[in-house]
Design an enzyme around this catalytic site. Structure first.
Site, short mmCIF file in Angstrom:
data_model
loop_
_atom_site.label_atom_id
_atom_site.label_comp_id
_atom_site.label_asym_id
_atom_site.label_seq_id
_atom_site.Cartn_x
_atom_site.Cartn_y
_atom_site.Cartn_z
N LYS A 13 -35.55 1.74 -29.85
CA LYS A 13 -34.83 2.69 -28.95
C LYS A 13 -34.30 4.09 -29.71
O LYS A 13 -34.66 5.03 -29.10
CB LYS A 13 -33.41 2.20 -28.52
CG LYS A 13 -33.69 1.07 -27.50
CD LYS A 13 -32.25 0.80 -26.94
CE LYS A 13 -31.18 0.03 -28.13
NZ LYS A 13 -31.49 -1.17 -28.37
N ARG A 88 -23.86 -0.99 -22.23
CA ARG A 88 -24.55 -2.09 -22.66
C ARG A 88 -23.99 -3.54 -21.92
O ARG A 88 -24.50 -4.54 -22.06
CB ARG A 88 -24.02 -2.48 -24.07
CG ARG A 88 -24.84 -2.20 -25.18
CD ARG A 88 -24.17 -2.64 -26.52
NE ARG A 88 -25.22 -2.98 -27.46
CZ ARG A 88 -25.66 -2.40 -28.28
NH1 ARG A 88 -25.68 -0.97 -28.33
NH2 ARG A 88 -26.33 -2.94 -29.39
N ARG A 127 -36.56 -3.62 -40.63
CA ARG A 127 -35.90 -2.38 -40.43
C ARG A 127 -35.36 -1.84 -41.57
O ARG A 127 -34.57 -2.70 -42.04
CB ARG A 127 -35.10 -2.47 -39.28
CG ARG A 127 -34.33 -1.11 -38.88
CD ARG A 127 -33.95 -1.13 -37.37
NE ARG A 127 -32.95 -2.02 -36.87
CZ ARG A 127 -32.59 -2.33 -35.76
NH1 ARG A 127 -33.03 -1.58 -34.77
NH2 ARG A 127 -31.62 -3.11 -35.53
N ARG A 162 -29.27 -2.30 -42.89
CA ARG A 162 -27.96 -2.60 -42.01
C ARG A 162 -27.40 -3.92 -42.16
O ARG A 162 -28.07 -4.84 -42.23
CB ARG A 162 -28.19 -2.21 -40.43
CG ARG A 162 -28.08 -0.98 -40.11
CD ARG A 162 -28.31 -0.69 -38.74
NE ARG A 162 -27.64 -1.57 -37.79
CZ ARG A 162 -27.98 -1.74 -36.43
NH1 ARG A 162 -28.75 -1.13 -35.95
NH2 ARG A 162 -27.31 -2.50 -35.71
N ARG A 174 -26.73 -11.05 -31.43
CA ARG A 174 -27.02 -9.91 -30.83
C ARG A 174 -27.90 -9.95 -29.86
O ARG A 174 -27.69 -9.40 -28.55
CB ARG A 174 -27.30 -8.62 -31.65
CG ARG A 174 -26.02 -8.14 -32.23
CD ARG A 174 -26.23 -7.66 -33.47
NE ARG A 174 -27.28 -6.48 -33.84
CZ ARG A 174 -28.17 -6.48 -34.91
NH1 ARG A 174 -28.18 -7.10 -35.79
NH2 ARG A 174 -29.05 -5.60 -34.90
P1 ADP Z 1 -28.16 -3.06 -32.33
O1 ADP Z 1 -28.87 -2.50 -30.97
O2 ADP Z 1 -29.31 -3.24 -33.32
O3 ADP Z 1 -27.14 -4.10 -31.92
P2 ADP Z 1 -26.67 -0.60 -32.46
O4 ADP Z 1 -26.73 0.19 -33.69
O5 ADP Z 1 -27.01 -0.25 -31.13
O6 ADP Z 1 -27.46 -1.96 -32.93
O7 ADP Z 1 -25.17 -1.37 -32.40
C1 ADP Z 1 -24.41 -1.85 -33.43
C2 ADP Z 1 -23.27 -2.50 -32.88
O8 ADP Z 1 -22.17 -1.83 -32.55
C3 ADP Z 1 -23.49 -3.57 -32.00
O9 ADP Z 1 -23.98 -4.91 -32.23
C4 ADP Z 1 -21.98 -3.68 -31.25
O10 ADP Z 1 -21.29 -4.64 -32.04
C5 ADP Z 1 -21.56 -2.32 -31.31
N1 ADP Z 1 -21.98 -1.31 -30.31
C6 ADP Z 1 -22.63 -0.38 -30.26
N2 ADP Z 1 -22.87 0.13 -28.94
C7 ADP Z 1 -21.78 -0.57 -28.35
C8 ADP Z 1 -21.47 -0.32 -26.89
N3 ADP Z 1 -21.99 0.53 -25.79
N4 ADP Z 1 -20.44 -1.49 -26.36
C9 ADP Z 1 -19.95 -2.35 -27.10
N5 ADP Z 1 -20.40 -2.38 -28.60
C10 ADP Z 1 -21.35 -1.58 -29.06
#
Ligand code: ADP
Ligand code: ZN
Length: 220
Positions: A13, A88, A127, A162, A174
């Protein structure tokens, strides 16, 4: 134009959003990146968010939603925005619609990336990301390695893994949340006729870059 990126972790993404952003000039907002930056700087938002992120849980809406609204109302979003990592949950999607309606806007396109499950875990484990806040380029040790081992092509910063990508437990947590809470959004947007689903996988030899280029062509 308001674009939402959907797809499980590791589908690319962020990469696809980055390429579209560079080509169209529409800014990309990655909620995960914003949280990570705040964690690094130990801001109150970062300290709160890290309680959840470290465990692979979602950050609560009362923290996440106001943060996103702040960006939507900022100069950054004047030509639209590419949302990467938000919404999400169904609640977040409904909230977003409400906020946009109030501002006379709407979601124009939802890009849904799919990758077979067995490929996903491998992609997350391999990654690596550039920790430079103004760069944040993502690499993959197998599929998209940097030119010099461990160094960002774009800015020369040393790449890192990460924290939530190095623990199998956090990854599985996740992915499970994605299946249960985020995947239902596909249907939500499909009903509206704004969903575009694209497979990204080695199985069909189709990488995020090609998908991004096709989408850009259609946007012009
Ligand atoms: P990934 O999609 O690989 O889990 P992201 O970088 O998108 O990684 O997000 C990392 C973390 O940040 C998520 O696991 C969550 O804890 C938090 N997060 C990101 N976006 C949201 C959201 N829209 N609502 C709630 N938590 C979020
Ligand atoms: Zn970099």
């Amino acid at each position: 134009m308001i674009i939402i990126m959907m797809g499980a972790q590791g589908t690319g993404k962020g990469t696809v959003a980055g390429i579209i952003s560079e080509s169209t000039g529409i800014k990309q907002l990655s909620t995960g990146d914003v949280f990570r930056k705040n964690i690094k700087e130990q801001t109150p938002l970062g300290i709160e968010a890290n309680k959840y992120i470290a465990k692979g849980e979602l950050v609560p809406d009362d923290v996440t939603v106001p943060m996103v609204v702040g960006y939507l109302d900022s100069d950054m979003a004047k030509d639209g925005i590419i949302l990467d990592g938000f919404p999400r949950t169904l609640e977040q999607a409904e909230k977003l619609d409400e906020i946009l309606t109030e501002r006379g806007k709407k979601v124009d396109l939802v890009i849904n990336l799919t990758t077979p499950r067995e490929e996903i875990i491998d992609r997350i484990l391999t990654r690596r990301v550039c920790p430079n806040p103004s760069c944040k380029t993502t690499y993959n040790l197998k599929l998209n390695p940097p030119k010099v081992d461990g160094i960002c092509d774009k800015c020369g910063t040393e790449l890192v893994q990460r924290e939530d990508d190095s623990s199998a437990e956090a990854i599985n947590q996740r992915l499970e949340i994605y299946e249960n809470k985020t995947a239902p959004l596909v249907e939500y947007y499909a009903k509206r006729g704004i969903l575009r689903t694209e497979e990204v996988s080695s199985r069909i030899n189709r990488m995020g870059k090609e998908v991004a280029e096709e989408i850009i062509k259609d946007l012009k």
